[in-house]
Design a protein around this motif. Structure first.
Motif, PDB file in Angstrom:
ATOM      1  N   VAL A   1       0.835  -1.204   0.000  1.00 19.79           N
ATOM      2  CA  VAL A   1       0.000   0.000   0.000  1.00 19.79           C
ATOM      3  C   VAL A   1       0.869   1.253   0.000  1.00 19.79           C
ATOM      4  N   GLU A   2       1.949   1.239   0.806  1.00 23.50           N
ATOM      5  CA  GLU A   2       2.844   2.397   0.845  1.00 23.50           C
ATOM      6  C   GLU A   2       3.508   2.615  -0.508  1.00 23.50           C
ATOM      7  N   GLN A   3       3.888   1.525  -1.171  1.00 20.62           N
ATOM      8  CA  GLN A   3       4.474   1.644  -2.503  1.00 20.62           C
ATOM      9  C   GLN A   3       3.469   2.261  -3.474  1.00 20.62           C
ATOM     10  N   TRP A   4       2.241   1.805  -3.419  1.00 24.73           N
ATOM     11  CA  TRP A   4       1.200   2.298  -4.310  1.00 24.73           C
ATOM     12  C   TRP A   4       0.987   3.806  -4.099  1.00 24.73           C
ATOM     13  N   ARG A   5       0.961   4.225  -2.842  1.00 23.88           N
ATOM     14  CA  ARG A   5       0.711   5.634  -2.526  1.00 23.88           C
ATOM     15  C   ARG A   5       1.876   6.531  -2.922  1.00 23.88           C
ATOM     16  N   SER A   6       3.093   5.993  -2.932  1.00 22.16           N
ATOM     17  CA  SER A   6       4.267   6.825  -3.210  1.00 22.16           C
ATOM     18  C   SER A   6       4.570   6.949  -4.700  1.00 22.16           C
TER      19      SER A   6
ATOM     20  N   GLN B   1       3.523   7.619  -8.774  1.00 26.03           N
ATOM     21  CA  GLN B   1       2.562   8.360  -9.577  1.00 26.03           C
ATOM     22  C   GLN B   1       1.726   7.433 -10.452  1.00 26.03           C
ATOM     23  N   SER B   2       2.309   6.323 -10.883  1.00 26.58           N
ATOM     24  CA  SER B   2       1.597   5.389 -11.749  1.00 26.58           C
ATOM     25  C   SER B   2       1.457   4.036 -11.047  1.00 26.58           C
ATOM     26  N   PRO B   3       0.275   3.410 -11.118  1.00 30.35           N
ATOM     27  CA  PRO B   3       0.103   2.087 -10.518  1.00 30.35           C
ATOM     28  C   PRO B   3       0.604   0.960 -11.413  1.00 30.35           C
ATOM     29  N   ALA B   4       1.206   1.308 -12.567  1.00 25.85           N
ATOM     30  CA  ALA B   4       1.623   0.283 -13.529  1.00 25.85           C
ATOM     31  C   ALA B   4       2.555  -0.773 -12.929  1.00 25.85           C
ATOM     32  N   PRO B   5       3.588  -0.406 -12.116  1.00 21.11           N
ATOM     33  CA  PRO B   5       4.471  -1.452 -11.567  1.00 21.11           C
ATOM     34  C   PRO B   5       3.724  -2.502 -10.754  1.00 21.11           C
ATOM     35  N   LEU B   6       2.731  -2.049  -9.974  1.00 21.47           N
ATOM     36  CA  LEU B   6       1.973  -2.998  -9.152  1.00 21.47           C
ATOM     37  C   LEU B   6       1.145  -3.934 -10.019  1.00 21.47           C
TER      38      LEU B   6
ATOM     39  N   ILE C   1       1.668  -4.734 -13.151  1.00 16.90           N
ATOM     40  CA  ILE C   1       2.582  -5.611 -13.892  1.00 16.90           C
ATOM     41  C   ILE C   1       2.994  -6.793 -13.012  1.00 16.90           C
ATOM     42  N   ALA C   2       3.358  -6.492 -11.747  1.00 16.54           N
ATOM     43  CA  ALA C   2       3.791  -7.558 -10.832  1.00 16.54           C
ATOM     44  C   ALA C   2       2.658  -8.543 -10.545  1.00 16.54           C
ATOM     45  N   LEU C   3       1.459  -8.010 -10.281  1.00 16.85           N
ATOM     46  CA  LEU C   3       0.315  -8.889 -10.006  1.00 16.85           C
ATOM     47  C   LEU C   3      -0.031  -9.743 -11.218  1.00 16.85           C
ATOM     48  N   GLY C   4      -0.013  -9.128 -12.399  1.00 19.59           N
ATOM     49  CA  GLY C   4      -0.321  -9.882 -13.614  1.00 19.59           C
ATOM     50  C   GLY C   4       0.708 -10.960 -13.900  1.00 19.59           C
ATOM     51  N   ALA C   5       1.994 -10.621 -13.712  1.00 18.78           N
ATOM     52  CA  ALA C   5       3.057 -11.595 -13.957  1.00 18.78           C
ATOM     53  C   ALA C   5       2.935 -12.788 -13.021  1.00 18.78           C
ATOM     54  N   TYR C   6       2.671 -12.510 -11.747  1.00 20.66           N
ATOM     55  CA  TYR C   6       2.562 -13.616 -10.794  1.00 20.66           C
ATOM     56  C   TYR C   6       1.331 -14.475 -11.077  1.00 20.66           C
ATOM     57  N   ALA C   7       0.226 -13.844 -11.481  1.00 21.38           N
ATOM     58  CA  ALA C   7      -0.975 -14.612 -11.797  1.00 21.38           C
ATOM     59  C   ALA C   7      -0.735 -15.545 -12.973  1.00 21.38           C
ATOM     60  N   ILE C   8       0.006 -15.076 -13.969  1.00 24.51           N
ATOM     61  CA  ILE C   8       0.268 -15.891 -15.163  1.00 24.51           C
ATOM     62  C   ILE C   8       1.149 -17.089 -14.834  1.00 24.51           C
ATOM     63  N   VAL C   9       2.263 -16.837 -14.140  1.00 27.34           N
ATOM     64  CA  VAL C   9       3.208 -17.935 -13.886  1.00 27.34           C
ATOM     65  C   VAL C   9       2.675 -18.894 -12.833  1.00 27.34           C
TER      66      VAL C   9
ATOM     67  N   GLY D   1       8.519  -4.098 -16.900  1.00 26.38           N
ATOM     68  CA  GLY D   1       8.958  -2.762 -16.538  1.00 26.38           C
ATOM     69  C   GLY D   1       9.794  -2.107 -17.627  1.00 26.38           C
ATOM     70  N   VAL D   2      10.672  -2.887 -18.249  1.00 27.07           N
ATOM     71  CA  VAL D   2      11.489  -2.358 -19.347  1.00 27.07           C
ATOM     72  C   VAL D   2      10.607  -1.953 -20.521  1.00 27.07           C
ATOM     73  N   PHE D   3       9.620  -2.802 -20.846  1.00 24.02           N
ATOM     74  CA  PHE D   3       8.718  -2.492 -21.960  1.00 24.02           C
ATOM     75  C   PHE D   3       7.904  -1.239 -21.655  1.00 24.02           C
ATOM     76  N   TRP D   4       7.395  -1.130 -20.436  1.00 19.77           N
ATOM     77  CA  TRP D   4       6.601   0.033 -20.057  1.00 19.77           C
ATOM     78  C   TRP D   4       7.440   1.305 -20.110  1.00 19.77           C
ATOM     79  N   GLN D   5       8.689   1.214 -19.633  1.00 14.25           N
ATOM     80  CA  GLN D   5       9.559   2.382 -19.643  1.00 14.25           C
ATOM     81  C   GLN D   5       9.897   2.803 -21.065  1.00 14.25           C
ATOM     82  N   SER D   6      10.110   1.817 -21.947  1.00 13.87           N
ATOM     83  CA  SER D   6      10.422   2.149 -23.345  1.00 13.87           C
ATOM     84  C   SER D   6       9.247   2.831 -24.025  1.00 13.87           C
TER      85      SER D   6
END
Length: 236
Positions: free
Chosen positions: A178-183, A185-190, A192-200, A220-225
């Protein structure tokens, strides 16, 4: 003569103490359980404390208890610890530029980089001085050693009920997420992590953690690019 304002480097220790309090709520009871189980498995109490000081590996310390009880060689235990903590390589690289270029402070920050410490350090501003980063890491280290010491010194002589304490780690990660989410600006990292774990978890549950980390890095690399061209176009 006007009074000079305090330097931004001089962050009060109390702020670091407050920052690490949620970690203390998880590390102390979990450390108590580790110290207790270590002694119950036949290990010396002082050795449990030294393990928390010099190994400081959380889940790997729990893993080493049955391995030590089974009489496995130190090399095997060290290799298993390396595999379990291999995830630190992935996210630790993002903090290297914020650590001192050299010296004991850099070495300690690398050594003390646990999951929870990484989560806290990444919520701090990029301008945070290395000394404060080290203070946060050292306080987290202290909470774990304190819990391990209590478990080793008291747990062996008392009959404690440990049921339910395993939930402390899950609750701690929920607070830090929750602290990471609040700090950010974009919720994309969270997501991405949840989606990746759900898939694997569906495709390869036995290697879910390692593969989820790898997918998160790629995502994360793809999103940053994708974000960089948009930023450059806005600047133009």
């Amino acid at each position: 003569m006007p009074m000079s304002s305090p330097e931004p480097d001089a962050a009060p220790p109390l702020s670091a103490l407050a920052l690490t309090t949620p970690v203390a709520m998880g590390y102390i009871p979990l450390g108590i359980v580790f110290g207790f189980l270590f002694v119950q498995a036949g290990g010396a109490g002082w050795l449990a404390i030294l393990t928390s000081i010099f190994v400081y590996a959380g889940a790997s310390q729990y893993m080493m208890i049955p391995m030590l009880a089974a009489g496995l060689p130190i090399g095997t235990i060290a290799l298993a610890t390396l595999v379990v903590n291999l995830r630190h390589v992935f996210y630790g690289l993002s903090l290297l530029d914020r650590f001192p270029a050299r010296g004991p402070l850099r070495a300690y920050l690398i050594f003390a980089l646990t999951d929870e410490t990484f989560s806290l350090l990444t919520t701090l501003p990029a301008s945070t001085p290395p000394r404060r980063l080290a203070l946060v890491a050292a306080l987290n280290h202290f909470w774990w050693v304190l819990g391990s010491s209590i478990g080793a010194l008291v747990g062996a002589q008392a009959r404690l009920t440990l049921a339910g304490l395993d939930f402390c780690l899950a609750a701690l990660f929920a607070v830090l997420t929750v602290e990471q989410w609040r700090s950010k600006q974009s919720p994309a990292p969270l997501w991405i992590a949840l989606g990746a774990y759900a898939i694997v978890t569906v495709l390869a549950p036995s290697h879910a953690l390692l593969l989820a980390i790898a997918l998160s890095v790629l995502g994360g690399v793809f999103w940053q690019s994708r974000a960089n061209p948009a930023t450059e176009a806005a600047d133009d």
